[in-house]
Write a protein that holds these residues in place. Sequence first.
Motif, PDB file in Angstrom:
ATOM      1  N   MET A   1       0.905  -1.546   0.036  1.00 52.27           N
ATOM      2  CA  MET A   1      -0.543   0.527  -0.179  1.00 52.27           C
ATOM      3  C   MET A   1       0.616   0.889   0.491  1.00 52.27           C
ATOM      4  SD  MET A   1      -3.820  -1.023   0.581  1.00 52.27           S
ATOM      5  CE  MET A   1      -3.319  -2.422  -0.082  1.00 52.27           C
ATOM      6  N   LYS A   2       0.710   2.207  -0.310  1.00 52.92           N
ATOM      7  CA  LYS A   2       1.303   3.398  -1.128  1.00 52.92           C
ATOM      8  C   LYS A   2       0.493   5.239  -0.793  1.00 52.92           C
ATOM      9  CE  LYS A   2       1.172   3.429  -5.764  1.00 52.92           C
ATOM     10  NZ  LYS A   2       1.670   3.859  -7.260  1.00 52.92           N
ATOM     11  N   TYR A   3       1.199   5.827  -0.313  1.00 53.61           N
ATOM     12  CA  TYR A   3       0.302   6.982   0.244  1.00 53.61           C
ATOM     13  C   TYR A   3       1.333   8.042  -0.575  1.00 53.61           C
ATOM     14  CZ  TYR A   3      -1.125  10.342   3.822  1.00 53.61           C
ATOM     15  OH  TYR A   3      -1.428  11.411   4.980  1.00 53.61           O
ATOM     16  N   HIS A 470      -0.210   6.710   8.857  1.00 56.01           N
ATOM     17  CA  HIS A 470      -0.600   6.070   7.657  1.00 56.01           C
ATOM     18  C   HIS A 470      -0.683   4.305   8.029  1.00 56.01           C
ATOM     19  CE1 HIS A 470      -3.291   6.176   3.706  1.00 56.01           C
ATOM     20  NE2 HIS A 470      -2.394   5.492   3.898  1.00 56.01           N
ATOM     21  N   GLU A 471       0.882   4.981   7.565  1.00 60.74           N
ATOM     22  CA  GLU A 471       1.136   3.217   7.382  1.00 60.74           C
ATOM     23  C   GLU A 471       1.230   2.461   8.049  1.00 60.74           C
ATOM     24  OE1 GLU A 471       2.213   2.865   4.077  1.00 60.74           O
ATOM     25  OE2 GLU A 471       1.444   4.842   3.876  1.00 60.74           O
ATOM     26  N   HIS A 474      -2.678   0.344   8.311  1.00 60.19           N
ATOM     27  CA  HIS A 474      -2.592  -0.212   6.896  1.00 60.19           C
ATOM     28  C   HIS A 474      -2.276  -2.278   7.401  1.00 60.19           C
ATOM     29  CE1 HIS A 474      -3.086   1.154   3.766  1.00 60.19           C
ATOM     30  NE2 HIS A 474      -2.177   1.541   3.754  1.00 60.19           N
ATOM     31  N   GLU A 503      -7.218   2.054   1.959  1.00 55.65           N
ATOM     32  CA  GLU A 503      -6.924   3.204   2.171  1.00 55.65           C
ATOM     33  C   GLU A 503      -7.279   3.530   3.538  1.00 55.65           C
ATOM     34  OE1 GLU A 503      -3.625   4.023   1.521  1.00 55.65           O
ATOM     35  OE2 GLU A 503      -3.839   2.263   0.331  1.00 55.65           O
ATOM     36  N   TYR A 557      -7.020   7.595  -2.964  1.00 57.56           N
ATOM     37  CA  TYR A 557      -6.935   8.739  -2.273  1.00 57.56           C
ATOM     38  C   TYR A 557      -8.031  10.088  -2.530  1.00 57.56           C
ATOM     39  CZ  TYR A 557      -2.418   5.911  -2.052  1.00 57.56           C
ATOM     40  OH  TYR A 557      -2.088   4.588  -1.332  1.00 57.56           O
TER      41      TYR A 557
HETATM   42 ZN   LIG Z   1      -2.220   3.504   1.755  1.00 59.52          ZN
END
Ligand SMILES: [Zn+2]
Length: 660
Positions: A1-3, A470-471, A474, A503, A557
């Motif tokens: 997962m990325k932000y 946030h990370e 997850h 997310e 997002y």
């Molecule tokens: Zn994320």
Amino acid sequence: MKYLLLSGTIMILACGCTPSVLKAEKTATSREQPAVQTPAEPDLKQLPKLTRDDFNRIAALMDLPLFWSRDGQNRGSLDPDELCILGVGTKSEHYIQGKVFTPNFSRIYRSMVELRRREAVARELDQGRPTLVHTDFKKASDADKAIVRHITTAARIIEELYALQEGSFHLKSCLLPGHPPSQALFRRNQVPWCRAPETENDPFCNACPDFPQKISGLYPPTFQKDKDMCQKLSDELLDPFVVVRGTPEKPEAVPYTKEWGPRMSAVARELKAAATAIGDKEEQAFKAYLLAAAKGFETNVWGPVDEAWAAMNAKNSKWYLRIAPDEVYFEPCSRKAGFHVSFALIDPDSLYWQEKLTPLRQDMEKILAELIGPPYAARKVSVHLPDFIQIVLNAGDARSPMGATIGQSLPNWGKVAEEGRGRTVVMSNLYTDPDSKAIHHERAASLLSAESMKYYCEDQRLSLLDIILHEAAHNFGPHSDYKVDGKRPGAIFGGPLASTLEELKAQTGALYYLDFLREKGVLTAEDRNRVYNHALVWCFGHISRGMFGPTGKPKPYSHVAAIHVAWLMREGALTWEADQLAANGKDQGRFSIHYDKIPAAVDKLMQHAGRIKAKGDKPAAEAMIDDLIKGQGYQLVHDQEIKERILRHPKASFVYSVTF
Ligand SMILES: [Zn+2]
């Protein structure tokens, strides 16, 4: 997962313009030379249509004696009797003969389309402000220099693999010599298509003069004509590490290594060479990962690679490297893993938040599980809290045209993910240049009240906290591999909605844990408010990017950002004051943040989002999207004001420089 901080125009010239006329034009010559070099004979039918405004504007720009007088019949298409020839006594035969356009006119029209395309390309590029990421290895050891060289070579091959996945690899030949902006667009975006908010839906925005459509390299083109392709493919075909080939009647899952064997082997060779540069004493964890990753690129078996990767940390290696197929956002079904390289150095600041948060991680899982309630039950989490990393180079799926991933939690699948042993990083050297900081402040001050800006977040370490949380989030609560009745989120909700919900959980978690940290004495109430402010400005950035991509695919997002703003508005934690000036003293209409009301509003959203995931409650998820993204609730977001004010400044478009 990325932000991420913060990604039917068929040309029928006219009813009187027959195919034979269009064919004849290819050999036509004329005294009228177009001002712009035209591409090699694209079929006019594949060109997007100029609007009347554009036609007349461009005719003037090109000094052509042409004017589209009115748009009567065939709305949106120029008909011969709508074309007015300017000047006194100018002969119309150059352009119209009888009731049809001449080949000469068609050629001119194409050059007008080309000019319009070039304008769109320039607009696309101008929406990104080149922002430097520079790393100097001049003082590094020879071994380190060799490592960097091999990894940057591997990164180049990864970009080819990613282009093959995107379906853009073979399109590079479309580029016209002598038009650097088109080349720049292709290089920056890695595809000929546009990605910036103002141009991604512009049919003229394309690096290729023949306007190739988006066709993913992961599925046969014929499959992609079916809008419901993703729903029709079996789980086996949607495996993250295979491409789909064959026919609709007999589809076939082909492993990445079989499809792209030679290139993947070439990556493996570079990784082994990098490992060879490392001796037998230091950096053994990194060496083990390089060798394991090389094997992954040869076998398509990624579990052991993830084990070696998760064994690295800020204490046993100064390097951070992830080279693998990982994230799924880039592809139409959001199920296939995209190749990328994220190569960085560990930021020594890393340990600060780790030391604060690590002792609290089991509590964080526990309070979230209690808030969500059954059927979710707290797991034992052993998540390694984020490492700060200073990016040296991003490549493939990790290199965004604009903006950048500033936090990431991996892997997405397998035992390491299931057991919460993944690794999470926050990219700490991006957006820290003076220009980026000034723009961030101006954006906030154009949308928030002066009162709300009292808690504008200036502190670098603090500004990373919502990203870190946030990370971390997850890994808490129902995660990517959490199953309801044996089904994973992707199967329950469909890929795009599952991505949005994951997310949403993570970003809501970021806000949710802030007040917990205040209670635990880790943060003051003032600092908590600063991070709330930071997270809201993040929301504005994503709302400005729009809710859907050009093909109607939701932007996870952006959805999360709009859900947050709409939810906080409903709960009275955020208000819109239409007749008041923003903190910059210029813009009328502003948001006011009522910091004291945020914790309760966020608890409620956290519970709602957590329960949707825990129960696999698709109707509730869809109801939330229908209201807050597509319906009444979205009115609360004030997206027009946000877009107008945020998009005044170009987004950062990171450019990388590595010196030896
Ligand atoms: Zn994320």
